[in-house]
Design a protein around this motif. Structure first.
Motif, PDB file in Angstrom:
ATOM      1  N   VAL A 163      38.142  23.486  49.630  1.00  0.00           N
ATOM      2  CA  VAL A 163      36.896  23.369  49.304  1.00  0.00           C
ATOM      3  C   VAL A 163      36.769  24.953  49.179  1.00  0.00           C
ATOM      4  N   TRP A 164      36.529  24.904  48.253  1.00  0.00           N
ATOM      5  CA  TRP A 164      36.308  27.502  48.647  1.00  0.00           C
ATOM      6  C   TRP A 164      34.780  27.306  47.817  1.00  0.00           C
ATOM      7  N   PRO A 165      33.732  27.460  48.191  1.00  0.00           N
ATOM      8  CA  PRO A 165      32.960  27.952  47.878  1.00  0.00           C
ATOM      9  C   PRO A 165      32.984  29.459  46.908  1.00  0.00           C
ATOM     10  N   VAL A 166      32.670  29.432  45.589  1.00  0.00           N
ATOM     11  CA  VAL A 166      32.596  31.260  45.576  1.00  0.00           C
ATOM     12  C   VAL A 166      30.993  31.759  45.164  1.00  0.00           C
ATOM     13  N   SER A 167      30.695  32.746  45.127  1.00  0.00           N
ATOM     14  CA  SER A 167      29.523  32.913  44.819  1.00  0.00           C
ATOM     15  C   SER A 167      29.855  33.838  43.613  1.00  0.00           C
ATOM     16  N   TRP A 169      46.410  34.657  38.765  1.00  0.00           N
ATOM     17  CA  TRP A 169      45.661  32.635  39.279  1.00  0.00           C
ATOM     18  C   TRP A 169      45.409  33.067  40.103  1.00  0.00           C
ATOM     19  N   HIS A 170      45.619  34.094  41.162  1.00  0.00           N
ATOM     20  CA  HIS A 170      44.764  34.164  42.388  1.00  0.00           C
ATOM     21  C   HIS A 170      43.404  34.585  42.783  1.00  0.00           C
ATOM     22  N   TRP A 171      43.155  35.583  41.788  1.00  0.00           N
ATOM     23  CA  TRP A 171      41.883  36.427  41.719  1.00  0.00           C
ATOM     24  C   TRP A 171      39.919  35.219  41.894  1.00  0.00           C
ATOM     25  N   GLN A 172      40.660  35.242  43.012  1.00  0.00           N
ATOM     26  CA  GLN A 172      39.753  33.458  43.453  1.00  0.00           C
ATOM     27  C   GLN A 172      38.275  33.795  44.054  1.00  0.00           C
ATOM     28  N   TYR A 173      38.049  35.156  44.807  1.00  0.00           N
ATOM     29  CA  TYR A 173      37.249  35.530  46.125  1.00  0.00           C
ATOM     30  C   TYR A 173      35.934  35.696  46.259  1.00  0.00           C
ATOM     31  N   GLU A 174      35.502  35.612  46.808  1.00  0.00           N
ATOM     32  CA  GLU A 174      33.940  35.843  46.845  1.00  0.00           C
ATOM     33  C   GLU A 174      34.156  36.837  47.229  1.00  0.00           C
ATOM     34  N   GLY A 175      32.921  37.670  46.232  1.00  0.00           N
ATOM     35  CA  GLY A 175      32.703  39.352  46.942  1.00  0.00           C
ATOM     36  C   GLY A 175      33.691  39.629  45.719  1.00  0.00           C
ATOM     37  N   GLN A 176      34.476  39.208  44.414  1.00  0.00           N
ATOM     38  CA  GLN A 176      35.251  40.671  44.235  1.00  0.00           C
ATOM     39  C   GLN A 176      34.572  40.965  42.941  1.00  0.00           C
ATOM     40  N   VAL A 177      35.837  42.364  42.737  1.00  0.00           N
ATOM     41  CA  VAL A 177      34.738  43.226  41.866  1.00  0.00           C
ATOM     42  C   VAL A 177      36.381  44.093  41.104  1.00  0.00           C
ATOM     43  N   PRO A 187      18.869  34.859  39.661  1.00  0.00           N
ATOM     44  CA  PRO A 187      19.589  33.825  40.266  1.00  0.00           C
ATOM     45  C   PRO A 187      21.123  34.269  40.528  1.00  0.00           C
ATOM     46  N   THR A 188      21.702  33.725  41.527  1.00  0.00           N
ATOM     47  CA  THR A 188      23.396  33.047  42.145  1.00  0.00           C
ATOM     48  C   THR A 188      23.206  32.013  41.803  1.00  0.00           C
ATOM     49  N   VAL A 189      24.142  31.478  41.668  1.00  0.00           N
ATOM     50  CA  VAL A 189      25.338  30.135  41.052  1.00  0.00           C
ATOM     51  C   VAL A 189      26.296  30.096  42.219  1.00  0.00           C
ATOM     52  N   THR A 190      26.710  29.235  42.970  1.00  0.00           N
ATOM     53  CA  THR A 190      28.273  28.893  43.669  1.00  0.00           C
ATOM     54  C   THR A 190      28.377  27.436  42.807  1.00  0.00           C
ATOM     55  N   ALA A 191      29.559  27.811  43.273  1.00  0.00           N
ATOM     56  CA  ALA A 191      30.403  26.577  42.897  1.00  0.00           C
ATOM     57  C   ALA A 191      31.558  26.382  43.492  1.00  0.00           C
ATOM     58  N   TYR A 228      42.245  27.133  37.570  1.00  0.00           N
ATOM     59  CA  TYR A 228      40.925  26.316  36.397  1.00  0.00           C
ATOM     60  C   TYR A 228      40.953  24.356  37.120  1.00  0.00           C
ATOM     61  N   ARG A 229      40.392  24.417  38.313  1.00  0.00           N
ATOM     62  CA  ARG A 229      41.099  23.191  39.270  1.00  0.00           C
ATOM     63  C   ARG A 229      39.701  22.118  38.515  1.00  0.00           C
ATOM     64  N   GLY A 230      39.429  21.386  39.475  1.00  0.00           N
ATOM     65  CA  GLY A 230      38.582  19.669  39.574  1.00  0.00           C
ATOM     66  C   GLY A 230      37.936  20.688  40.813  1.00  0.00           C
TER      67      GLY A 230
END
Length: 1011
Positions: A920-924, A812-820, A909-913, A838-840
């Protein structure tokens, strides 16, 4: 080129007085240790009042020694030209009366004053003649004994405020400044910059504040920063333009032109050479670069054939070279070199290879390999591939017989070195405490250098500006899940793999942090607590070999090196068959989706039945709060269950919903019956893990007692009979009396071990591998043997050493920018990974598509979300398609393994949410995601694609099937979607196809040698 309006520049004289169109700065050898004593803005004539410098060293016992106290600094103008003037300051750290410490520390500053820009580059290099521990090292601490500055500001993100003499600090990652409108004095590209709003001695701005309070005991350090001096009615615009234009790595190199020319010629030879001549040319280039960095220009230029300096000791291993340098009383690791490219992979003289900490009562000392030894010996075996180095005679009473032994084994055909360290022989009452080994500072050669870290799933950090956030984490745990890292150049594909091949997963701490002043360098180390810490005459032995190996490729190639070792030697790797984990029941191996909620059966059962019916496939259900006690409270007294729980379990499982209730595998509430201590003190306390003081380790998680006090939960020692039986009884009751198919045991692969010092438990005190070998492994062995074949065990996160005993890891914790997908690349097929949080939030729809697509491509079981998702038509449609596509291809994820992801070429393109992992935890991520899975025994491979955006994305797919063993004249391909597959058609071993991926669509290509 920056161009701001200002008075015309006058040619600067080669003295301590620098005059540009922007500022006037004076160096005076009689004051401030040669650092600037005055700073005046040219156009307004305003002189910064009260300027002084607090660059210093501090020791907790010996006190402080500052640059400004040096009565005899040296000031030298190195050069004056049309671009800049360079002034060098050399000063000692002294006490106010001019006394120097025994290690004779000093610092050299090079000040680059740019004539046409309001910028000053400052490079600092500190050194000391002998090892001395300093608890603080302050660089460019610019203070103002005045209240003339009214405002402070910094970023990023931008913040500002007024000075109120509040004795409060404000830290910033990119820049910071102090203001007296319209003037501003600030720092850029200076590590973590701090502004201090001081009362007693005024405000100051401090470069590399993150490093200032970190200890220094090596022979040298290097830092740099950009100072800017703005005088503008629009400070924000001026500063922003400066921030965007300043290089990330403040690197101005002073060298010798003939040496630069010789290196350029050698680089040309390297490009033209082949075979053995290429390795020789690359080795010569690496030596020239190393001699240049050491300032040994005469040796680098002597003769047509370069001879190795006599004080160098070299260990070759194919293209890899390990270089040591002999000192009078030690041996220092200089660098690692790649003879195929001529690159230096490790920053010379940056970190000692090891640091050994010993304690005697309250006294603590550190021993390093480069100084302080009476004897250092080096023996090489006849084969030439095995080396023994020993350090003796530390020169400290009680350590006369203390010996450090390093074994280095070279494997030339694999371009690999393995290192093992031992230390023992100290007299009582000395005790080994911790060992930092190995320590390296990897350095990138240019733009595009990537650092691979074992953080969660695995993350990539570019060695560039702004520098990455430091990582300090305990292994084994959910956030330092594996014992490896790597650094590689994306342009030429040359990389260095760094693994700790410890087959029992002993407790250790991983450190990765950017080097102050050099955004292209990162310091990596493992800190190992020694077994029986605090006990006299204990000994240290590496829990496994350290492996340094060259590779050509990217993060996936590094993963393959670790995967090979894990499969062959790691004691936690499970037996595998043609269908993967045969000890995991087929229903779990095939499962594709999870729901997660909590509460009474009359709420949970209908929601999960509706979720199962809407999805049309079997699902798993992670059931929280099935018990009557509150969550994270009154543990471990989970029974009695809520009314109707057993009947709800039966109803759900008959409908194809596998029920998995929650229990915790680590914690006992210290007030375990409401606000009362029921059984903790009388039953649990003897089995709780203890600190060195004898007190139990206590943790809090936000839950509260009915009286408003935090719930304090004790960490239980897994080696104790009490805790092993308590967890075993809970699991058996859930399997037996409640009839569940699965039990989730929280935190086992998430929370790292604690260092237990209770001698009554019978395990080594503090460090070692006992947390696994004597604790959770025996506990889980018993649980595994007692459960029925159709029942499974799962836990939180993905620390590797427990994998053999669990059927699933909640990722559940795989939530980071730059993950592989580093962890799936190593362990795919050996365990089922499931779940993301999965959150709001306003971008939750895009975040859901991003997470579900990533789960699909990475081989995870999808979901772990609220079953009410079935009432969201658009999101549920995407999720359903991903689940069904996975269902069609499910054997790849339990009988196969991850293959190299396909290369996607094009303007993707890159998407960010906002993933809302923590606020607030933006990930692209790329809008188009891809993955590859392989059934090697069947010569089948599948490529997965998912467009998570709202627009079509064109891209060219490139893939070499031959690397996966799919060769021959006849290859076939078919396309899969959630609805099914097409007929097979002919394919070629090299895939190169341009496709337009529709918005929100998922599909796959399956390749095979047979129809």
């Amino acid at each position: 080129m920056l161009d701001f309006s200002g008075p015309q520049t006058t040619p600067p004289p080669a003295t301590g007085h620098i005059q540009t169109r922007w500022y006037s700065i004076v160096h005076d050898a009689a004051k401030m240790g040669g650092l600037p004593v005055s700073l005046t803005f040219t156009d307004s004539g305003w002189q910064v009042p009260g300027l002084h410098w607090n660059d210093r060293l501090h020791h907790q016992q010996f006190g402080g020694f500052a640059v400004r106290y040096d009565p005899h600094p040296q000031i030298q103008c190195l050069s004056t030209g049309p671009v800049c003037t360079v002034v060098r300051i050399r000063a000692r750290y002294t006490s106010p009366n001019g006394r120097c410490p025994e290690s004779k520390p000093e610092v050299v500053y090079d000040w680059f004053y740019f004539h046409h820009e309001p910028l000053v580059l400052v490079q600092g290099r500190g050194r000391q003649m002998s090892p001395q521990l300093w608890h603080e090292v302050h660089f460019l601490e610019m203070a103002f004994a005045t209240n003339a500055f009214t405002h402070w500001a910094g970023g990023n993100p931008p913040r500002e405020g007024t000075f109120t003499a509040a004795d409060q600090s404000h830290s910033f990652s990119r820049w910071a400044e102090v203001r007296c409108e319209p003037h501003a004095v600030g720092l850029l590209a200076a590590g973590s910059v701090m502004v201090y709003d001081g009362r007693s001695y005024g405000p100051y701005v401090h470069a590399h504040a993150d490093a200032a309070w970190q200890s220094w005991s090596s022979s040298s350090w290097e830092r740099s920063a950009w100072l800017y001096l703005c005088n503008s009615n629009n400070l924000q615009e001026s500063r922003q333009r400066l921030a965007e234009s300043t290089p990330g790595r403040a690197g101005v190199h002073l060298g010798v032109e003939p040496l630069r020319q010789r290196m350029a010629e050698q680089s040309e030879r390297l490009q033209k050479a082949r075979g053995a001549q290429r390795a020789r040319a690359g080795w010569q280039l690496a030596c020239l670069r190393l001699l240049e960095q050491q300032g040994r220009y005469a040796e680098a230029l002597a003769g047509s054939e370069l001879e190795l300096p006599q004080d160098w000791m070299v260990v070759p291993a194919g293209d890899l070279r390990l270089i040591f340098q002999r000192h009078t009383n030690g041996l220092a690791l200089l660098t690692l070199a790649d003879t195929a490219t001529g690159a230096l992979l490790v920053q010379p003289n940056s970190l000692p290879l090891f640091e050994i900490t010993l304690r005697k009562g309250t006294q603590e000392i550190q021993l390093r390999p480069d100084a302080g030894w009476g004897q250092v010996t080096w023996e090489t075996a006849r084969t030439g591939n095995l080396h023994h180095i020993q350090w003796r005679q530390a020169g400290i009473p009680g350590l006369e017989k203390f010996v450090v032994h390093l074994r280095i084994r070279a494997q030339p055909t694999r371009h690999r070195l393995t290192l093992e360290l031992e230390a023992a022989g100290q007299a009582e009452p000395w005790s080994l405490w911790t060992v930092r080994f190995p320590q390296l500072t990897v350095e990138g050669a240019g733009k595009g250098t990537q650092l691979l870290l074992p953080y969660g799933a695995g993350v990539l950090k570019e060695l560039a500006d702004p520098p990455f956030s430091p990582l300090h984490g305990d292994y084994p745990g959910g956030w330092v899940s594996m014992q490896m890292a790597a650094c590689y150049d994306t342009q030429d594909g040359a990389g260095l793999y760094m693994g700790f091949h410890d087959p029992v997963g002993s407790t250790k701490r991983f450190h990765a942090e950017p080097r102050a002043g050099n955004a292209q360098a990162a310091a990596l180390s493992w800190e190992i607590p020694v077994p029986n810490m605090g006990q006299p005459a204990n000994r240290f032995q590496s829990p496994g070999p350290v492996v340094w190996q060259l590779f050509r490729g990217d993060w996936f190639d590094a993963a393959l090196i670790y995967r090979q070792w894990v499969h062959q030697e790691a004691r936690w790797f499970p037996p595998m068959g043609a269908e993967g984990r045969t000890d995991t029941p087929l229903w779990m191996r095939e499962l594709c989706a999870w729901g997660m909620t909590g509460g009474p059966p009359d709420k949970c059962v209908p929601e999960m039945l509706a979720f199962r019916a809407a999805l049309g496939l079997p699902v798993g259900f992670h059931w929280y709060n099935w018990h009557q006690i509150p969550f994270d409270n009154d543990y471990p007294h989970y029974f009695p269950a809520k009314d109707g729980f057993v009947a709800g379990v039966r109803q759900l499982q008959e409908a194809g919903v596998a029920v998995m209730p929650y229990i915790n595998g680590r914690l006992w509430d210290t007030h375990d019956k409401g606000i009362n201590d029921w059984q903790f003190s009388t039953v649990a306390l003897p089995a709780a893990a203890k600190m060195q003081s004898g007190e139990p380790y206590l943790e809090t998680y936000g839950s509260r007692e009915t009286n408003g006090q935090p719930v304090r939960l004790a960490v239980m020692c897994p080696t104790t009979k009490l805790w092993q039986e308590k967890v075993g009884n809970l699991v058996q009751k859930l399997f037996g009396e409640c009839g569940v198919q699965a039990v989730y045991i929280d935190q086992v692969a998430a929370a790292a071990p604690v260092l237990c010092f209770d001698p009554a438990h019978g395990h080594p005190l503090g460090g070692g591998g006992w947390w696994n070998e004597l604790g959770y492994w025996p506990m889980l062995n018993h649980l595994h043997a007692a459960k029925l074949p159709h029942q499974i065990l799962t836990t939180e996160c993905n620390a590797e050493p427990f994998l053999r005993w669990f059927d699933g890891y909640l990722t559940w914790h795989w939530q980071y920018e730059g993950q592989v997908p580093l962890f799936p690349a190593v362990y795919g097929g050996a365990i089922q990974m499931f779940g993301r949080a999965y959150r709001g939030g306003p971008s939750k729809d895009l975040a859901l598509r991003m997470k579900a697509a990533q789960q699909l491509c990475w081989g995870e079981q999808l979901g772990w979300l609220e079953p009410t998702l079935a009432r969201e038509p658009q999101n549920f449609a995407f999720f359903t398609n991903a689940v069904w596509l996975r269902w069609h291809l499910r054997r790849y994820f339990y009988a196969g393994q991850m293959a190299r992801p396909p290369q996607l070429v094009g303007d993707i393109p890159t998407v960010t949410a906002d993933w809302q992992w923590s606020g607030v935890w933006p990930v692209s991520t790329p809008a188009l995601m891809a993955g590859a899975w392989h059934l090697p025994a069947e010569n089948k491979l599948v490529l997965l694609f998912a467009n998570v955006s709202d627009s079509p994305v064109p891209a060219t797919i490139q893939y070499d099937l031959r690397a996966a063993g799919l060769t021959g004249r006849r290859l076939f391909r078919r396309q899969w979607t959630a609805q099914g597959c097409t007929d097979f058609e002919s394919a070629t071993p090299t895939v190169k196809a341009t496709e337009v991926f529709p918005p929100g669509q998922l599909w796959a290509w399956e390749f095979s040698i047979n129809k």
